[in-house]
Design an enzyme around this catalytic site. Structure first.
Site, mmCIF file in Angstrom:
data_model
loop_
_atom_site.group_PDB
_atom_site.id
_atom_site.type_symbol
_atom_site.label_atom_id
_atom_site.label_comp_id
_atom_site.label_asym_id
_atom_site.label_seq_id
_atom_site.Cartn_x
_atom_site.Cartn_y
_atom_site.Cartn_z
ATOM 1 N N HIS A 36 37.804 46.137 50.302
ATOM 2 C CA HIS A 36 38.694 45.732 51.394
ATOM 3 C C HIS A 36 37.916 44.832 52.354
ATOM 4 O O HIS A 36 36.785 45.152 52.716
ATOM 5 C CB HIS A 36 39.206 46.973 52.130
ATOM 6 C CG HIS A 36 40.142 46.640 53.249
ATOM 7 N ND1 HIS A 36 41.447 46.241 53.023
ATOM 8 C CD2 HIS A 36 39.964 46.602 54.593
ATOM 9 C CE1 HIS A 36 42.024 45.981 54.182
ATOM 10 N NE2 HIS A 36 41.147 46.197 55.155
ATOM 11 N N THR B 19 42.053 56.878 47.977
ATOM 12 C CA THR B 19 42.791 58.128 48.199
ATOM 13 C C THR B 19 44.224 57.724 48.568
ATOM 14 O O THR B 19 44.483 56.530 48.795
ATOM 15 C CB THR B 19 42.141 58.960 49.336
ATOM 16 O OG1 THR B 19 42.025 58.136 50.489
ATOM 17 C CG2 THR B 19 40.775 59.493 48.942
ATOM 18 N N MET C 246 47.367 43.921 44.471
ATOM 19 C CA MET C 246 48.264 43.983 45.621
ATOM 20 C C MET C 246 49.463 44.902 45.359
ATOM 21 O O MET C 246 50.620 44.490 45.396
ATOM 22 C CB MET C 246 48.756 42.575 45.987
ATOM 23 C CG MET C 246 47.632 41.590 46.282
ATOM 24 S SD MET C 246 46.520 42.166 47.572
ATOM 25 C CE MET C 246 47.543 41.862 49.000
ATOM 26 N N ARG C 247 49.164 46.154 45.078
ATOM 27 C CA ARG C 247 50.220 47.138 44.861
ATOM 28 C C ARG C 247 49.857 48.414 45.590
ATOM 29 O O ARG C 247 48.690 48.833 45.570
ATOM 30 C CB ARG C 247 50.342 47.493 43.374
ATOM 31 C CG ARG C 247 50.881 46.418 42.510
ATOM 32 C CD ARG C 247 52.356 46.187 42.674
ATOM 33 N NE ARG C 247 53.179 47.354 42.379
ATOM 34 C CZ ARG C 247 54.481 47.404 42.612
ATOM 35 N NH1 ARG C 247 55.103 46.376 43.155
ATOM 36 N NH2 ARG C 247 55.183 48.479 42.318
ATOM 37 N N ILE C 248 50.846 49.022 46.226
ATOM 38 C CA ILE C 248 50.639 50.360 46.789
ATOM 39 C C ILE C 248 50.854 51.335 45.640
ATOM 40 O O ILE C 248 51.862 51.254 44.932
ATOM 41 C CB ILE C 248 51.635 50.629 47.933
ATOM 42 C CG1 ILE C 248 51.427 49.538 48.972
ATOM 43 C CG2 ILE C 248 51.488 52.055 48.473
ATOM 44 C CD1 ILE C 248 51.509 49.917 50.399
ATOM 45 N N GLU D 11 31.388 39.882 49.467
ATOM 46 C CA GLU D 11 32.049 40.758 48.487
ATOM 47 C C GLU D 11 31.457 40.590 47.087
ATOM 48 O O GLU D 11 31.306 41.563 46.350
ATOM 49 C CB GLU D 11 33.548 40.446 48.431
ATOM 50 C CG GLU D 11 34.285 40.878 49.680
ATOM 51 C CD GLU D 11 35.787 40.698 49.571
ATOM 52 O OE1 GLU D 11 36.499 41.403 50.284
ATOM 53 O OE2 GLU D 11 36.248 39.848 48.783
ATOM 54 N N GLY E 161 40.950 36.634 41.390
ATOM 55 C CA GLY E 161 39.972 37.384 40.602
ATOM 56 C C GLY E 161 38.533 36.936 40.781
ATOM 57 O O GLY E 161 37.720 37.087 39.863
ATOM 58 N N ARG F 145 58.272 52.615 41.648
ATOM 59 C CA ARG F 145 56.800 52.736 41.642
ATOM 60 C C ARG F 145 56.320 53.750 40.605
ATOM 61 O O ARG F 145 55.284 53.548 39.968
ATOM 62 C CB ARG F 145 56.300 53.168 43.029
ATOM 63 C CG ARG F 145 56.390 52.083 44.050
ATOM 64 C CD ARG F 145 55.587 52.409 45.312
ATOM 65 N NE ARG F 145 55.900 51.414 46.325
ATOM 66 C CZ ARG F 145 55.358 50.205 46.393
ATOM 67 N NH1 ARG F 145 54.436 49.838 45.519
ATOM 68 N NH2 ARG F 145 55.719 49.356 47.329
ATOM 69 N N ASN G 53 38.070 50.509 45.415
ATOM 70 C CA ASN G 53 38.718 49.294 45.925
ATOM 71 C C ASN G 53 37.734 48.555 46.828
ATOM 72 O O ASN G 53 36.798 49.152 47.352
ATOM 73 C CB ASN G 53 39.959 49.695 46.732
ATOM 74 C CG ASN G 53 40.717 48.502 47.273
ATOM 75 O OD1 ASN G 53 40.922 47.505 46.582
ATOM 76 N ND2 ASN G 53 41.123 48.581 48.538
HETATM 77 C C1 GRF Z 1 39.353 40.207 48.425
HETATM 78 O O1 GRF Z 1 39.142 39.663 49.688
HETATM 79 C C2 GRF Z 1 39.396 41.703 48.500
HETATM 80 O O2 GRF Z 1 38.645 42.240 49.539
HETATM 81 C C3 GRF Z 1 40.853 41.979 48.749
HETATM 82 O O3 GRF Z 1 41.545 41.008 48.001
HETATM 83 C C4 GRF Z 1 40.723 39.856 47.874
HETATM 84 C C5 GRF Z 1 40.682 39.512 46.413
HETATM 85 O O4 GRF Z 1 40.052 38.283 46.170
HETATM 86 N N1 GRF Z 1 41.192 43.339 48.378
HETATM 87 P P1 GRF Z 1 39.747 37.821 44.673
HETATM 88 O O5 GRF Z 1 41.077 37.843 43.919
HETATM 89 O O6 GRF Z 1 38.772 38.779 44.081
HETATM 90 O O7 GRF Z 1 39.219 36.440 44.790
#
Ligand code: GRF
Length: 221
Positions: A114, A146, A95-97, A179, A17, A70, A112
């Protein structure tokens, strides 16, 4: 502005997080005119839960292991999200589809982050893939979600140069730094109406900032 008028954010996370933390910090320092109304995690050991507690942010654990499929997990998630009445639903290491139905329900409000310069390297192990390919640049992308994973319209990208001595760990750390500036910026643009789903779809080149946060490709006028 009165608290009641602030944009309401719900964050979905599964682990550390640190992006959630960056958004909390931006809200608390008023760099972002938004209020964190709920954290939802799908794992009881997610460190994001402790961050929420420390900042007095309500949190909800919806453990995917408690649901047979799901659809039922996504139904519980959608109900919890709706109850929080968010303007924006922010996936930060969730981490879920998600099912198509869930994604369509929140279309235009679900975003999101990425760790790659999408459309390059959707999916996992993005840093190793960028290094193996000998790329000169790497980065992160905030995008609308999407049904196809990591393929929704990009809102903004953060770019950095790959250094000669970078390895997966160093690159991962530096991307995290990018990020943490990028996500609050993207949310700020959404909150201020500088970009929305339709405009993001029309971007031929996604808006972009460099590693110092300087705008190098602006949003469409
Ligand atoms: C990040 O690198 C993000 O791009 C990816 O998952 C990671 C999450 O990191 N989707 P954190 O839990 O926010 O430290």
């Amino acid at each position: 502005m009165a608290v009641a008028n602030k944009a309401r954010l719900v964050v979905l996370a599964s682990g550390n997080g640190s992006n959630f933390q960056a958004i909390i910090d931006a809200c608390e320092s008023a760099r972002l005119d938004a209020e964190m109304v709920l954290l939802v995690v799908n794992r009881p050991d997610a460190y994001a839960l402790e961050r929420a507690q420390k900042h007095g942010i309500p949190s909800s654990l919806i453990d995917h292991k408690d649901y047979p499929d799901r659809e039922s997990f996504d139904a519980a998630l959608a109900k919890t999200i709706d109850e929080a009445r968010p303007d924006w639903i922010i996936m930060a290491g969730f981490m879920r589809i998600l099912t198509d139905g869930f994604v369509e329900r929140f279309r235009g409000r679900l975003i999101n982050i990425h760790p790659s310069l999408l459309p390059k390297y959707p999916g996992m192990n993005t840093h190793a893939r960028a290094l193996e390919a000998g790329d000169l640049k790497h980065g992160a992308t905030v995008h609308f979600v999407t049904p196809t994973v990591d393929a929704g319209p990009p809102i903004v990208q953060g770019r950095l140069e790959i250094l000669d001595n970078d390895d997966v760990e160093s690159l991962k750390q530096r991307i995290h730094g990018v990020e943490h500036r990028l996500y609050p910026l993207a949310i700020d643009w959404l909150v201020k109406g500088k970009i929305d789903f339709e405009r993001a779809q029309k971007q031929t080149r996604p808006a972009a900032v460099d590693a110092s946060g300087t705008l190098i490709v602006p949003t469409p006028p």
